[in-house]
Design a protein around this motif. Structure first.
Motif, mmCIF file in Angstrom:
data_model
loop_
_atom_site.group_PDB
_atom_site.id
_atom_site.type_symbol
_atom_site.label_atom_id
_atom_site.label_comp_id
_atom_site.label_asym_id
_atom_site.label_seq_id
_atom_site.Cartn_x
_atom_site.Cartn_y
_atom_site.Cartn_z
ATOM 1 N N ILE A 262 32.572 14.697 6.830
ATOM 2 C CA ILE A 262 32.250 16.112 7.071
ATOM 3 C C ILE A 262 30.827 16.243 7.620
ATOM 4 O O ILE A 262 30.590 16.942 8.606
ATOM 5 N N ALA B 296 36.288 7.435 8.787
ATOM 6 C CA ALA B 296 37.689 7.878 8.770
ATOM 7 C C ALA B 296 38.608 6.711 8.420
ATOM 8 O O ALA B 296 39.526 6.833 7.609
ATOM 9 N N GLY C 107 41.753 13.771 15.486
ATOM 10 C CA GLY C 107 40.358 13.431 15.799
ATOM 11 C C GLY C 107 40.265 12.447 16.941
ATOM 12 O O GLY C 107 39.563 12.680 17.924
ATOM 13 N N TYR C 108 41.013 11.348 16.831
ATOM 14 C CA TYR C 108 40.849 10.360 17.906
ATOM 15 C C TYR C 108 41.581 10.764 19.180
ATOM 16 O O TYR C 108 41.524 10.060 20.172
ATOM 17 N N ASN D 209 36.046 2.362 19.121
ATOM 18 C CA ASN D 209 36.484 3.315 20.128
ATOM 19 C C ASN D 209 35.458 3.533 21.248
ATOM 20 O O ASN D 209 34.944 4.633 21.429
ATOM 21 N N ASP E 151 44.869 4.097 15.520
ATOM 22 C CA ASP E 151 44.075 3.643 14.379
ATOM 23 C C ASP E 151 45.036 3.060 13.351
ATOM 24 O O ASP E 151 46.215 3.419 13.328
ATOM 25 N N TYR F 278 46.016 3.391 10.363
ATOM 26 C CA TYR F 278 46.904 4.133 9.464
ATOM 27 C C TYR F 278 48.094 4.744 10.185
ATOM 28 O O TYR F 278 49.062 5.145 9.562
HETATM 29 C C1 HEM Z 1 39.596 13.828 7.036
HETATM 30 C C2 HEM Z 1 38.807 14.309 7.900
HETATM 31 C C3 HEM Z 1 38.515 13.757 9.270
HETATM 32 C C4 HEM Z 1 38.934 12.604 9.878
HETATM 33 C C5 HEM Z 1 39.859 11.529 9.297
HETATM 34 C C6 HEM Z 1 38.338 12.581 11.187
HETATM 35 C C7 HEM Z 1 38.503 11.581 12.128
HETATM 36 C C8 HEM Z 1 38.023 11.618 13.428
HETATM 37 C C9 HEM Z 1 38.167 10.566 14.405
HETATM 38 C C10 HEM Z 1 38.831 9.225 14.139
HETATM 39 C C11 HEM Z 1 37.584 10.984 15.556
HETATM 40 C C12 HEM Z 1 37.434 10.208 16.860
HETATM 41 C C13 HEM Z 1 35.994 9.748 16.938
HETATM 42 C C14 HEM Z 1 35.649 8.984 18.185
HETATM 43 O O1 HEM Z 1 35.787 7.753 18.183
HETATM 44 O O2 HEM Z 1 35.206 9.587 19.164
HETATM 45 C C15 HEM Z 1 37.085 12.318 15.325
HETATM 46 C C16 HEM Z 1 36.452 13.095 16.276
HETATM 47 C C17 HEM Z 1 35.811 14.275 16.000
HETATM 48 N N1 HEM Z 1 35.699 14.864 14.754
HETATM 49 FE FE1 HEM Z 1 36.612 14.290 13.066
HETATM 50 N N2 HEM Z 1 37.563 13.699 11.345
HETATM 51 C C18 HEM Z 1 37.657 14.445 10.190
HETATM 52 C C19 HEM Z 1 37.041 15.632 9.924
HETATM 53 C C20 HEM Z 1 36.192 16.287 10.792
HETATM 54 C C21 HEM Z 1 35.451 17.487 10.476
HETATM 55 C C22 HEM Z 1 35.474 18.183 9.113
HETATM 56 C C23 HEM Z 1 34.762 17.809 11.596
HETATM 57 C C24 HEM Z 1 33.823 18.949 11.852
HETATM 58 C C25 HEM Z 1 33.311 19.732 10.995
HETATM 59 C C26 HEM Z 1 35.069 16.848 12.613
HETATM 60 C C27 HEM Z 1 34.584 16.868 13.911
HETATM 61 C C28 HEM Z 1 34.948 15.999 14.900
HETATM 62 C C29 HEM Z 1 34.573 16.149 16.298
HETATM 63 C C30 HEM Z 1 33.718 17.264 16.868
HETATM 64 C C31 HEM Z 1 35.133 15.064 16.973
HETATM 65 C C32 HEM Z 1 35.076 14.814 18.484
HETATM 66 C C33 HEM Z 1 33.868 14.051 18.896
HETATM 67 C C34 HEM Z 1 34.133 12.590 19.097
HETATM 68 O O3 HEM Z 1 35.248 12.167 19.344
HETATM 69 O O4 HEM Z 1 33.162 11.849 18.989
HETATM 70 N N3 HEM Z 1 35.924 15.916 12.087
HETATM 71 N N4 HEM Z 1 37.347 12.682 14.022
#
Ligand code: HEM
Ligand code: HEM
Length: 541
Positions: A59, A118, A163-164, A286, A306, A308
């Motif tokens: 978070i 994650a 997310g990914y 990644n 990923d 999982y």
């Molecule tokens: C259980 C909760 C979460 C999991 C498992 C998770 C997982 C992921 C993963 C695997 C990515 C891809 C990252 C990459 O390699 O670029 C991602 C991207 C992102 N996540 Fe999460 N996330 C979670 C919660 C959150 C929360 C709570 C936020 C914001 C408050 C957030 C914001 C973002 C954003 C903005 C990206 C896009 C940017 C990027 O890809 O670098 N995520 N997330």
């Protein structure tokens, strides 16, 4: 006068703050009741904590990423500092992820921490769930908490997937395409669902912004609510404990929340954060710049989800590509069947607590944990489930396995197809045998003591090994578990000799219960008489 000076004396600052807060929030009684709450100690109780801390880390880093990530599929020409991509058309989402990686201060590290956390979060959840499963901590009164936990696991997987998918690079686009294929395979509603999800023909211009709100708001919001409920229930039920002297189903032996447990937990948070940060600082994850932006006319052959989500990929890769064509419509069974099996594999473990309590007819509360060996069928079932999961992971990475071990990809696929059915059964049988073997060893230890490794030669030349008696605490640990009796149907004729009709359900239950708790499922604990006879009442040879 002394009375006046006493009333005028100011209370210490801390007390005044506490008073102020108590007057408004009524926290005094809450804190009094909970600050000295006792938590039992065991290394495996830290697994839930690892899940908790990695969630907090996700978070924190996620919020940072939202400051720079642009969830938009509008096309832009990249002009950032990563030279090989300059001048290339791409979505704003992809361009902003490149910016996070190359231009935002600390951006790449935070991205990597978010991604690594994650992976670790879901791994920790799975191992935590297995701890709860193998020790029977899901039994009454914790079944609902098991379900809350299970929902957290499933939602965590989907949050990770959304997310990914956000960066909109070739890898994530291939993953989304995979999902679209699965949605399309649904008979009748598939095409409509896909159009609804993507706002038109795939990939459309909306999915990143939609996935974004799902990823940062909807799913984490629900997870947060579930998590709070999960932890409140852990508090409310009190934590389970392993058997030991002085520990019963009616007490909890351990350390108080404040200060001991809080200090430990605080330190452990930083340890988890530190380790995830070190991994993220040295191990690339990644690298979205490696393959370029997503284009629907290209797929990455090296695409791997990923870990999982790997088992869903495995299901599809292992499944033969069956298809039925009927009246101009195609039913893609090769995708649809795996899509149906996917939730079933998860659900099997979710409903297990209810199935077990039905089979065993056990409606009592349990706060003392089982040692996995003492419940061989449950342990066998858990290992069988895990084996299933791992076989599907191997099937999902069949290309990687083929390259790494120089094997034919077809052989690996056939191995997965056969192992999907045979593997769990074998795993069950082997695990059960091992558990019974361990029970036999425990029985030997109780009756004959621990082998000391000291060989003694007797006056007449015979060699014997000295066995050391176990301590009272160890004896208690090895013998305190209950060996249940199977649930019986009861007499089938009443007192007048009239046959009672036994429902099919009850017959099935009695059969399953016999299999579960019958004579094949345990090695009888030594009786007090046996113990006294062999040890002469002194606990040694
Ligand atoms: C259980 C909760 C979460 C999991 C498992 C998770 C997982 C992921 C993963 C695997 C990515 C891809 C990252 C990459 O390699 O670029 C991602 C991207 C992102 N996540 Fe999460 N996330 C979670 C919660 C959150 C929360 C709570 C936020 C914001 C408050 C957030 C914001 C973002 C954003 C903005 C990206 C896009 C940017 C990027 O890809 O670098 N995520 N997330
Ligand atoms: C976000 C994910 C999760 C977090 C943060 C979390 C956190 C925790 C914590 C801190 C505890 C107490 C310490 C411990 O026993 O490890 C706990 C207990 C428990 N968790 Fe979880 N958990 C999560 C997911 C799960 C899952 C996936 C399951 C099972 C499907 C589960 C089932 C339980 C149960 C039944 C208990 C009570 C165990 C006992 O008293 O022995 N949890 N959880």
């Amino acid at each position: 006068m002394s009375t006046t000076s006493e009333t005028n004396r100011k209370a210490p600052a801390g007390e005044r703050v506490a008073d102020w807060a108590d007057g408004r929030l009524g926290i005094y009684s809450l804190a009094k009741a909970n600050m000295r709450k006792i938590f039992p100690d065991h290394w495996s109780f830290m697994l839930g904590e690892i899940a908790l801390y990695s969630f907090i880390i996700i978070i924190l880093t996620g919020v940072y990423l939202t400051l720079f990530f642009h969830p938009s599929m509008n096309e832009v020409v990249y002009e950032g500092t990563y030279v090989p991509m300059q001048g290339i058309r791409m979505s704003e989402a992809y361009a902003s992820t490149l910016d996070i990686s190359f231009d935002v201060r600390g951006g790449l590290l935070i991205r990597q921490i978010h991604h690594w956390a994650a992976l670790i979060f879901i791994a920790a959840m799975l191992v935590h769930m297995m701890r709860v499963f193998f020790t029977g901590a899901f039994r009454k009164p914790r079944e609902i908490n098991w379900l809350f936990g299970f929902l957290l696991l499933v939602l965590g997987m989907f949050t990770g997937f959304t997310g990914y998918s956000l960066p909109d690079d070739l890898l994530s686009g291939t993953g989304v395409r995979f999902m679209e294929g699965a949605v399309l395979s649904m008979p009748i509603v598939g095409t409509y669902m896909s159009f609804f999800l993507f706002g038109g023909e795939f990939p459309g211009g909306d999915f990143v912004s939609r996935f974004y709100s799902i990823h940062v708001l909807l799913l984490p919001g629900i997870m947060m609510g579930l998590l709070v409920a999960h932890l409140i229930l852990v508090f409310y039920h009190k934590h389970t404990q392993f058997a030991g002297p002085g520990r019963t189903n009616n007490n909890v032996v351990g350390m108080p929340l404040l200060p001991v447990y809080m200090a430990k937990a605080g330190g452990f948070f930083f340890l988890v954060f530190g380790i995830i940060s070190i991994i993220s600082a040295v191990a690339s994850i990644n690298p979205i710049w490696a393959l370029g932006p997503y284009r629907p006319d290209q797929v990455s052959t090296g695409a791997q989800p990923d870990w999982y989500m790997g088992f869903s990929e495995g299901l599809i890769r292992a499944m033969p590509g069956w298809e039925i064509n009927f009246a101009g419509h195609t039913l893609a069974l090769g995708v649809f069947i795996p899509l149906m099996i996917f939730p079933m594999i998860l659900a099997v473990i979710a409903v297990y607590p209810f199935i077990e309590s039905w089979i065993t007819g056990d409606k009592r509360e349990h706060h003392i944990l089982d040692r996995p060996r003492n419940v061989p069928n449950r342990t066998g079932f858990g290992v069988a489930w895990l084996t299933w999961y791992v076989i599907l992971l191997i099937a999902g990475g069949n290309d990687l396995v083929a390259i790494f071990f120089h094997m034919s990809i077809n052989s690996i696929t056939w191995f997965a197809r056969i192992a999907f059915f045979v593997g769990p059964v074998l795993a069950f049988i082997i695990t059960k045998r091992i558990c019974l073997g361990l029970q036999r060893r425990d029985r030997d230890k109780i009756l004959h003591g621990r082998e000391s490794g000291i060989i003694k030669r007797l006056p007449h030349g015979e060699f014997v090994e000295i066995h050391e008696p176990l301590s009272q605490a160890e004896l208690y640990k090895l013998t305190s578990h209950e060996q249940y009796k199977p649930a019986e149907i009861g007499p089938t004729v009443d007192e007048n000799g009239v046959r009672r009709k036994v429902k099919l359900k009850d017959k099935l239950r009695a059969k399953l219960s016999k299999g579960y708790y019958g004579p094949d499922s345990y090695i009888p604990k030594p009786s007090v008489e046996e113990f006294k006879e062999i040890t002469g009442g002194h606990g040694h040879h």
